[in-house]
Design an enzyme around this catalytic site. Structure first.
Site, PDB file in Angstrom:
ATOM      1  N   ALA A 151       0.843  -1.196   0.000  1.00 56.55           N
ATOM      2  CA  ALA A 151       0.000   0.000   0.000  1.00 56.55           C
ATOM      3  C   ALA A 151       0.879   1.245   0.000  1.00 56.55           C
ATOM      4  O   ALA A 151       2.085   1.168   0.255  1.00 56.55           O
ATOM      5  CB  ALA A 151      -0.909  -0.003   1.224  1.00 56.55           C
ATOM      6  N   LYS A 152       0.239   2.363  -0.262  1.00 50.46           N
ATOM      7  CA  LYS A 152       0.977   3.627  -0.365  1.00 50.46           C
ATOM      8  C   LYS A 152       1.784   3.938   0.893  1.00 50.46           C
ATOM      9  O   LYS A 152       2.875   4.481   0.822  1.00 50.46           O
ATOM     10  CB  LYS A 152      -0.011   4.774  -0.621  1.00 50.46           C
ATOM     11  N   ARG A 153       1.212   3.579   2.048  1.00 47.55           N
ATOM     12  CA  ARG A 153       1.903   3.942   3.292  1.00 47.55           C
ATOM     13  C   ARG A 153       3.192   3.139   3.506  1.00 47.55           C
ATOM     14  O   ARG A 153       3.964   3.413   4.408  1.00 47.55           O
ATOM     15  CB  ARG A 153       0.976   3.765   4.492  1.00 47.55           C
ATOM     16  N   ASP A 154       3.440   2.137   2.657  1.00 46.58           N
ATOM     17  CA  ASP A 154       4.643   1.316   2.836  1.00 46.58           C
ATOM     18  C   ASP A 154       5.919   2.013   2.366  1.00 46.58           C
ATOM     19  O   ASP A 154       7.010   1.468   2.536  1.00 46.58           O
ATOM     20  CB  ASP A 154       4.482  -0.022   2.116  1.00 46.58           C
TER      21      ASP A 154
END
Ligand code: GLU
Length: 292
Positions: free
Chosen positions: A234-237
Site C-alpha cells: 500500500a501507499k503507506r509502505d
C-alpha cells in the site's frame, strides 16, 4: 478476435505490484498473439486524474494497447439491459438488506458461511412495496447453484462458492461482478490475467457469463505484492508508485523483471521469456525505499 486486457480502477496511482500485474497481462496477451485492451473501471472509487496517470505510467513501462481505452461508465445502458434481461427471465430479486444485516444474519442451511442468507429472496409483493419505502433496493441474482468451477492457467481447477450476488447496488450503480463479465465479453476479451485476490471471484463471474450466454474467458491469476509484514502492498509502505520509485533511484523495470526471473531489459525482451509454468506462485514481497 481474441484479446487480453488490463482493467484498473482509477482510485489512485498504480503501485509496483499493480504495474507488475499489468506487465504480466500484457505479456500473456502479446505472447499468445492476442490484442491487448485497456479498460478503465470508473464506476466506483474514482479519483480525479488518476486514470490518466495510470495510463501514462503503463505506457512509460513500455506497454501498449490496441484501440481506444474503454471507459466503463460509457457502458451503463448495456449493464442495465443485462439486469433487465435476467429479471425478465425470473433470475433476480430485489434486496433491501444493508451490508451489516447480511454480515450479521445467520447463514442459511446448505449455504456456505458468509453467503447471502436469502433474506429477501422470497418476499411477497406487498412486503417489497413496504420495504421500497425504507430504502432503494439492490438487485441480486437468484443463483441456482452453490458453487462453480473454472480452470486457471496457474492454479488449475478452481471451485468457489456462488451465492445470490449483487448485480445492481442500492445506489443504482451496476456491481463489479456483473460489469466485468459484460465488458470483457463486449470487448472480445477471452483471456483474463489479474491479481489472485480475484481468484475466488472467477467462478461466480464464469457462472454469470454462462447465464448470459457469454463465453467464459481463460484465467490466469497472478500473485499479489505484499509488504514485509505480509499485508497487501500500500501507499503507506513507502515509495511504491512508478514516480516515487524513480525519484528514489530505483529502476522499476529491473525490479519487476527481476521479481519474475526475467533477464531482458523490458517487456519486449520478456515476450520470449514468459513461461506461465515457471512463474512464481507465491506473493511478491516488496521492501520499498522510504519516501524522500
Ligand atoms: N477494476 C478491477 C480492479 O482493479 C478489475 C478487476 C479485474 O481485472 O477483473 O480490481
Amino acid at each position: 478476435m481474441s484479446a487480453g486486457r488490463y482493467a484498473p480502477s482509477p482510485s489512485g496511482d498504480l503501485h509496483v505490484g499493480n504495474l507488475r500485474t499489468a506487465v504480466l497481462a500484457w505479456l500473456f496477451a502479446r505472447s499468445s498473439g492476442r490484442d491487448f485492451l485497456m479498460r478503465v473501471d470508473d464506476l466506483d472509487r474514482v479519483r480525479e486524474g488518476a486514470a490518466e496517470r495510470q495510463l501514462a505510467d503503463l505506457a512509460t513501462l513500455g506497454l501498449d494497447w490496441d484501440g481506444p481505452v474503454l471507459w466503463q461508465s460509457s457502458r451503463v445502458d448495456a449493464h442495465a439491459q443485462a439486469v433487465a434481461r435476467l429479471t425478465d427471465a425470473g433470475l433476480t430479486f430485489e434486496c433491501f438488506c444493508t451490508r451489516r444485516e447480511v454480515l450479521e444474519a445467520p447463514s442459511a442451511p446448505h449455504r456456505p458461511p458468509g453467503a447471502y442468507p436469502g433474506t429477501c429472496r422470497d418476499l411477497t409483493e406487498a412486503e417489497r412495496e413496504d420495504r421500497r419505502r425504507e430504502r432503494p433496493a439492490a438487485v441480486r441474482l437468484r443463483a441456482d447453484v452453490d458453487s462453480w468451477t473454472v480452470r486457471d492457467e496457474l492454479h488449475g481447477d478452481v471451485t468457489a462458492d456462488v451465492d445470490d450476488l449483487v448485480l445492481r447496488r442500492g445506489d443504482g450503480v451496476p456491481a463489479y461482478n456483473l460489469t466485468v463479465v459484460l465488458d470483457d465479453a463486449h470487448q472480445g476479451v477471452d483471456q483474463v490475467v489479474r491479481g489472485d485476490d480475484l481468484l475466488t471471484s472467477a467462478p461466480r463471474q464464469a457462472y454469470l457469463a454462462t447465464l448470459l450466454d457469454l463465453p467464459v474467458p481463460s484465467y490466469a491469476h497472478v500473485p499479489l505484492a505484499l509488504n514485509a509484514d505480509g499485508a497487501r502492498l500500500a501507499k503507506r509502505d513507502g515509495a511504491v508508485t512508478l514516480t516515487e520509485l524513480r525519484d528514489a533511484g530505483v529502476d522499476v523495470l529491473a525490479m519487476i523483471g527481476g521479481s519474475l526471473g526475467f533477464r531482458g531489459a523490458g517487456p519486449q525482451d520478456w515476450l520470449d521469456e514468459l513461461d506461465p509454468e515457471g512463474l512464481p506462485r507465491e506473493p511478491w514481497v516488496v521492501r520499498p525505499p522510504a519516501l524522500g
